[in-house]
Design a protein around this motif. Structure first.
Motif, PDB file in Angstrom:
ATOM      1  N   ALA A   1       0.782  -1.397   0.127  1.00  0.00           N
ATOM      2  CA  ALA A   1      -0.028   0.032  -0.012  1.00  0.00           C
ATOM      3  C   ALA A   1       0.925   1.205   0.045  1.00  0.00           C
ATOM      4  CB  ALA A   1      -0.988   0.147   1.178  1.00  0.00           C
TER       5      ALA A   1
ATOM      6  N   THR B   1       2.768   1.854  -3.366  1.00  0.00           N
ATOM      7  CA  THR B   1       1.922   1.996  -4.433  1.00  0.00           C
ATOM      8  C   THR B   1       1.353   3.442  -4.377  1.00  0.00           C
ATOM      9  OG1 THR B   1       1.252  -0.383  -4.591  1.00  0.00           O
ATOM     10  CG2 THR B   1      -0.121   1.264  -6.027  1.00  0.00           C
ATOM     11  N   LEU B   2       1.003   3.849  -3.136  1.00  0.00           N
ATOM     12  CA  LEU B   2       0.793   5.199  -2.901  1.00  0.00           C
ATOM     13  C   LEU B   2       1.816   6.254  -3.696  1.00  0.00           C
ATOM     14  CD1 LEU B   2      -1.158   7.476  -2.226  1.00  0.00           C
ATOM     15  CD2 LEU B   2      -0.648   7.095   0.241  1.00  0.00           C
TER      16      LEU B   2
ATOM     17  N   PHE C   1       2.100   6.008  -7.379  1.00  0.00           N
ATOM     18  CA  PHE C   1       1.050   6.760  -7.891  1.00  0.00           C
ATOM     19  C   PHE C   1       1.675   8.353  -8.008  1.00  0.00           C
ATOM     20  CE2 PHE C   1      -2.135   9.771  -6.679  1.00  0.00           C
ATOM     21  CZ  PHE C   1      -3.235   9.854  -7.530  1.00  0.00           C
TER      22      PHE C   1
ATOM     23  N   CYS D   1      -1.023  11.159 -14.427  1.00  0.00           N
ATOM     24  CA  CYS D   1      -1.059   9.830 -14.411  1.00  0.00           C
ATOM     25  C   CYS D   1      -1.098   9.036 -15.783  1.00  0.00           C
ATOM     26  CB  CYS D   1      -2.146   9.547 -13.581  1.00  0.00           C
ATOM     27  SG  CYS D   1      -2.618  10.386 -12.158  1.00  0.00           S
TER      28      CYS D   1
ATOM     29  N   ALA E   1       5.519  -2.355  -5.209  1.00  0.00           N
ATOM     30  CA  ALA E   1       4.635  -1.735  -5.775  1.00  0.00           C
ATOM     31  C   ALA E   1       4.392  -2.119  -7.359  1.00  0.00           C
ATOM     32  CB  ALA E   1       4.904  -0.164  -5.564  1.00  0.00           C
TER      33      ALA E   1
ATOM     34  N   THR F   1      -4.076   2.078  -6.448  1.00  0.00           N
ATOM     35  CA  THR F   1      -3.824   2.747  -5.199  1.00  0.00           C
ATOM     36  C   THR F   1      -5.281   3.352  -4.462  1.00  0.00           C
ATOM     37  OG1 THR F   1      -1.923   4.018  -6.785  1.00  0.00           O
ATOM     38  CG2 THR F   1      -3.065   5.160  -4.463  1.00  0.00           C
ATOM     39  N   ARG F   2      -6.242   3.756  -5.218  1.00  0.00           N
ATOM     40  CA  ARG F   2      -7.510   4.019  -4.342  1.00  0.00           C
ATOM     41  C   ARG F   2      -7.893   2.863  -3.409  1.00  0.00           C
ATOM     42  NH1 ARG F   2     -12.107   2.138  -8.009  1.00  0.00           N
ATOM     43  NH2 ARG F   2     -10.628   0.269  -7.574  1.00  0.00           N
TER      44      ARG F   2
ATOM     45  N   ILE G   1      -5.664   2.378  -0.486  1.00  0.00           N
ATOM     46  CA  ILE G   1      -5.685   3.252   0.651  1.00  0.00           C
ATOM     47  C   ILE G   1      -6.952   3.123   1.767  1.00  0.00           C
ATOM     48  CG2 ILE G   1      -6.591   5.765   1.102  1.00  0.00           C
ATOM     49  CD1 ILE G   1      -4.941   6.699  -1.639  1.00  0.00           C
TER      50      ILE G   1
ATOM     51  N   SER H   1      -5.172  12.999  -9.629  1.00  0.00           N
ATOM     52  CA  SER H   1      -5.615  11.628 -10.521  1.00  0.00           C
ATOM     53  C   SER H   1      -5.963  12.139 -11.907  1.00  0.00           C
ATOM     54  CB  SER H   1      -6.424  10.647 -10.077  1.00  0.00           C
ATOM     55  OG  SER H   1      -7.697  10.958 -10.030  1.00  0.00           O
TER      56      SER H   1
END
Ligand code: HEM
Ligand SMILES: [Ca+2]
Ligand SMILES: [Ca+2]
Length: 306
Positions: free
Chosen positions: A33, A36-37, A40, A49, A77, A106-107, A110, A282
């Protein structure tokens, strides 16, 4: 051109597949997590993006992911994106872009670690460019002045308020010792009315004592709830538990202090602000139509000849 039901007809299984893989991966590798955040964020700040960060370097061209600031992005990630892409290609080939996969993953991650629900749209195309030289000046570094950091966010169209909300991402994850060594080993850059908590600083000196030899040594960004997406990060800053110089500074700068106070008091206000700012990040500057492609492999352009 982005929409929340972009793949409903062309790849109805996209979302379900993504959520399944992200969930399995986060359970197997809990740092997915945080990695990946950050992946992003580093993708979206450089030309929007567009998965520019996922392209592998070739002998002729060093891509974004090998820029100095991106070297510490963790393999897990990149791996979760590859897994999703592979599974989705089996179900609906050449439909879902790598940039949409990174945003969607990512969404979901989170919210898996306790953060807000972010409403993301899809329909981005992947970049036809990835160049390490495009990274410089687009991402803040911890020892920059607040003026400089604010100007970097503003040149990406983000306000001071959005910056303060987004940095709340440091409620999870790690930083390598070299990122804050100057703060703990020589007190050169203490610039708030509250200094770093002395016991905390002593612990960090112990942890990082050998950091020049052991480059992997790292500390939690949020020492109290490192794995949970909450507003503890802002509470920490006010009491001298900010890890990076830039974290510490936003709690005491006149332009940012009141926002730190607000988010420390009111987690809902933080979650709302974070979700809105993330949606903005995003969507800004994304490529649609002929300006990009749906890559078949996230680490290569479709015309790659080897
Ligand atoms: C003032 C602006 C910022 C600065 C100076 C900054 C700097 C850093 C640094 C130096 C690290 C440690 C990297 C490492 O040692 O591996 C880090 C980690 C991280 N940053 Fe930021 N960052 C900023 C804003 C943001 C924003 C806006 C986000 C996301 C929305 C973000 C997400 C993260 C995450 C999730 C980690 C943990 C990564 C991990 O554990 O692998 N940062 N940041
Ligand atoms: Ca990008
Ligand atoms: Ca936390």
């Amino acid at each position: 051109n982005l929409s929340s039901d972009y793949y409903t007809k062309t790849c109805p299984e996209f979302e379900e597949t993504l959520v399944q893989i992200v969930t399995d991966k986060q359970i197997a590798a809990p740092t997915t997590a945080v990695g990946t955040l950050r992946l992003f964020f580093h993708d979206c700040m450089v030309d929007g993006c567009d998965a520019s960060i996922l392209v592998a370097s070739t002998p002729r061209k060093t891509s974004e992911r090998d820029a100095d600031i991106n070297r510490s992005l963790p393999g897990d990630a990149f791996d979760v994106i590859t897994r999703i892409k592979t599974a989705v290609e089996l179900k609906c080939p050449n439909i879902v872009s790598c940039s949409d996969i990174l945003v969607g993953a990512t969404r979901s991650l989170i919210s898996m670690v306790g953060g807000p629900r972010v409403n993301v749209k899809f329909g981005r195309k992947d970049s036809l460019v990835s160049d390490m030289n495009r990274v410089e000046g687009k991402l803040a570094r911890p020892n920059m002045t607040m003026d400089h950091i604010i100007s970097i966010f503003e040149s990406s169209g983000l306000t001071v308020q959005e910056m303060v909300a987004l940095v709340g991402a440091h409620t999870i994850g790690f930083s390598h010792c070299k990122e804050f060594a100057s703060r703990i080993f020589n007190k050169s850059d203490q610039n708030g009315p509250v200094e770093m908590n002395p016991k905390y600083a002593a612990e960090l000196r112990k942890l990082c004592a050998n950091y020049t030899n052991d480059e992997q040594m790292s500390a939690f960004n949020d020492v109290f709830t490192p794995g949970k997406f909450d507003n503890m990060y802002y509470k920490n800053l006010k009491h001298g538990y900010g890890l990076l110089q830039s974290d510490h500074a936003i709690a005491f700068d006149n332009r940012t202090r009141s926002l730190v106070d607000l988010y420390a008091e009111d987690e809902t206000a933080f979650f709302d602000a974070f979700a809105k700012a993330m949606e903005k990040v995003s969507e800004k500057n994304v490529k649609t139509g002929k300006l990009g492609e749906v890559r078949r492999r996230c680490d290569q352009y479709n015309d790659y000849k080897g």
